[in-house]
Design a protein around this motif. Structure first.
Motif, short mmCIF file in Angstrom:
data_model
loop_
_atom_site.label_atom_id
_atom_site.label_comp_id
_atom_site.label_asym_id
_atom_site.label_seq_id
_atom_site.Cartn_x
_atom_site.Cartn_y
_atom_site.Cartn_z
N THR A 45 -72.47 -31.99 -42.24
CA THR A 45 -71.39 -33.15 -42.43
C THR A 45 -72.12 -34.53 -42.55
OG1 THR A 45 -69.71 -31.91 -41.08
CG2 THR A 45 -69.34 -34.19 -41.67
N ILE A 46 -71.85 -35.20 -43.68
CA ILE A 46 -72.63 -36.50 -43.87
C ILE A 46 -71.49 -37.36 -44.46
CG2 ILE A 46 -74.14 -37.84 -45.08
CD1 ILE A 46 -76.04 -35.55 -45.30
N ALA A 47 -71.21 -38.36 -44.03
CA ALA A 47 -70.07 -39.47 -44.27
C ALA A 47 -68.93 -38.81 -44.26
CB ALA A 47 -70.36 -39.96 -45.48
N GLY A 48 -68.50 -37.59 -43.31
CA GLY A 48 -67.27 -37.05 -43.47
C GLY A 48 -67.11 -35.76 -44.39
N ARG A 49 -68.04 -35.61 -45.34
CA ARG A 49 -68.20 -34.67 -46.16
C ARG A 49 -69.09 -33.54 -45.98
NH1 ARG A 49 -68.95 -37.06 -51.92
NH2 ARG A 49 -68.51 -34.99 -52.55
N GLN A 50 -68.75 -32.28 -46.07
CA GLN A 50 -69.50 -31.20 -45.82
C GLN A 50 -70.39 -30.71 -46.82
OE1 GLN A 50 -69.83 -28.80 -43.40
NE2 GLN A 50 -68.31 -29.58 -41.93
N PHE A 51 -71.61 -30.45 -46.65
CA PHE A 51 -72.67 -29.92 -47.67
C PHE A 51 -73.34 -29.00 -47.22
CE2 PHE A 51 -72.26 -34.59 -48.05
CZ PHE A 51 -71.91 -34.86 -49.23
N ALA A 55 -81.14 -32.02 -38.33
CA ALA A 55 -81.35 -33.21 -37.74
C ALA A 55 -81.52 -34.34 -38.67
CB ALA A 55 -82.75 -33.23 -36.96
N LEU A 56 -82.06 -34.15 -39.90
CA LEU A 56 -81.94 -35.29 -40.94
C LEU A 56 -80.93 -35.58 -41.32
CD1 LEU A 56 -84.96 -34.04 -43.00
CD2 LEU A 56 -85.13 -35.86 -41.40
N ALA A 57 -79.84 -34.56 -41.68
CA ALA A 57 -78.61 -34.93 -41.98
C ALA A 57 -77.77 -35.61 -41.02
CB ALA A 57 -77.80 -33.61 -42.39
N LYS A 58 -77.97 -35.24 -39.68
CA LYS A 58 -77.39 -36.09 -38.53
C LYS A 58 -77.77 -37.48 -38.62
CE LYS A 58 -76.23 -32.29 -35.55
NZ LYS A 58 -76.68 -31.84 -34.15
N ILE A 74 -74.77 -44.08 -41.58
CA ILE A 74 -73.36 -44.41 -42.25
C ILE A 74 -72.47 -44.83 -41.45
CG2 ILE A 74 -71.73 -43.39 -43.89
CD1 ILE A 74 -73.93 -41.71 -45.32
N ILE A 75 -72.36 -43.95 -40.16
CA ILE A 75 -71.30 -44.42 -39.18
C ILE A 75 -71.53 -45.91 -38.60
CG2 ILE A 75 -70.81 -43.97 -36.89
CD1 ILE A 75 -70.98 -41.06 -37.39
N ILE A 129 -66.43 -50.00 -46.94
CA ILE A 129 -66.82 -50.51 -48.31
C ILE A 129 -67.10 -49.36 -49.34
CG2 ILE A 129 -67.85 -52.71 -47.34
CD1 ILE A 129 -70.75 -51.50 -47.57
N GLY A 130 -66.67 -48.07 -49.03
CA GLY A 130 -66.94 -47.01 -50.05
C GLY A 130 -68.16 -46.29 -49.48
N ASP A 131 -67.94 -45.02 -49.64
CA ASP A 131 -68.74 -43.82 -49.41
C ASP A 131 -70.11 -44.11 -50.16
OD1 ASP A 131 -67.27 -42.88 -47.48
OD2 ASP A 131 -66.59 -41.24 -48.63
N THR A 132 -70.32 -44.39 -51.43
CA THR A 132 -70.98 -44.30 -52.14
C THR A 132 -72.03 -45.68 -51.89
OG1 THR A 132 -70.05 -43.49 -54.07
CG2 THR A 132 -71.83 -44.73 -54.73
N ARG A 133 -71.42 -46.74 -51.34
CA ARG A 133 -72.18 -48.02 -51.19
C ARG A 133 -72.72 -47.75 -49.79
NH1 ARG A 133 -69.61 -53.71 -51.59
NH2 ARG A 133 -71.54 -54.87 -51.63
N LEU A 134 -72.14 -47.02 -49.01
CA LEU A 134 -72.70 -46.74 -47.48
C LEU A 134 -73.85 -45.67 -47.67
CD1 LEU A 134 -69.52 -46.50 -45.57
CD2 LEU A 134 -71.13 -48.34 -45.14
N THR A 135 -73.64 -44.86 -48.54
CA THR A 135 -74.61 -44.07 -48.70
C THR A 135 -75.90 -44.60 -49.37
OG1 THR A 135 -73.09 -42.26 -48.99
CG2 THR A 135 -75.38 -41.50 -49.73
N VAL A 136 -75.64 -45.30 -50.12
CA VAL A 136 -76.97 -46.10 -50.92
C VAL A 136 -77.76 -46.90 -49.93
CG1 VAL A 136 -77.55 -47.88 -52.62
CG2 VAL A 136 -76.04 -45.88 -53.27
N MET A 137 -76.78 -47.69 -48.93
CA MET A 137 -77.32 -48.55 -47.85
C MET A 137 -78.13 -47.77 -47.06
SD MET A 137 -74.31 -51.26 -47.55
CE MET A 137 -75.19 -51.99 -46.26
#
Length: 129
Positions: free
Chosen positions: A7-13, A27-30, A36-37, A46-54
């Motif tokens: 789970t990354i940014a509330g989404r399952q992968f 561990a890397l995903a966590k 992101i948290i 500010i948006g999931d995409t922006r948070l993920t990019v940051m």
């Protein structure tokens, strides 16, 4: 091939990895999720995409800094190895000089002993060395 559900940014992968690397990938995903948290707590929604990019930029920055540190450490190791070689050469030269000085002193002592023995009167039964 192994797989991990993360789970990354509330989404399952569902992520694929080499067998035996599942725990590491989890561990890397966590780590990414925690970044992101933390960013969300600092900057709000500010948006999931922006948070993920940051978060990705933060990881890339840390990776870049670690690469610089590794290069500096490799340079330090190379310099220390060179210094060790120089020190070993100097120690060898110093050891050779000490051995040479002792040999020279021993030769002088032997020469003096021979001269003294020749200077004693014959038949006295006294001799050195």
């Amino acid at each position: 091939m192994g797989t991990v559900n993360a789970t990354i940014a509330g989404r399952q992968f569902r992520l694929a990895c080499e067998d035996g690397q599942e725990e590491h990938l989890q561990a890397l995903a966590k780590d990414i999720d925690q970044r992101i948290i933390d960013l969300r707590a600092r900057f709000g929604e500010i948006g999931d995409t922006r948070l993920t990019v940051m978060a990705a930029l933060m990881v890339s920055d840390e990776n870049s800094e670690l690469a610089r540190k590794v290069r500096r450490l490799e340079e330090d190791v190379a310099a220390l190895q060179d210094a060790r070689v120089v020190a070993a050469d100097r120690a060898r030269a110093a050891s050779d000089a000490v051995v040479g000085a002792f040999n020279s002193a021993a030769e002088r002592l032997e020469s003096i002993t021979r001269k003294l023995n020749h200077s004693l009167p014959a038949g006295t039964g006294v001799g050195i060395g």
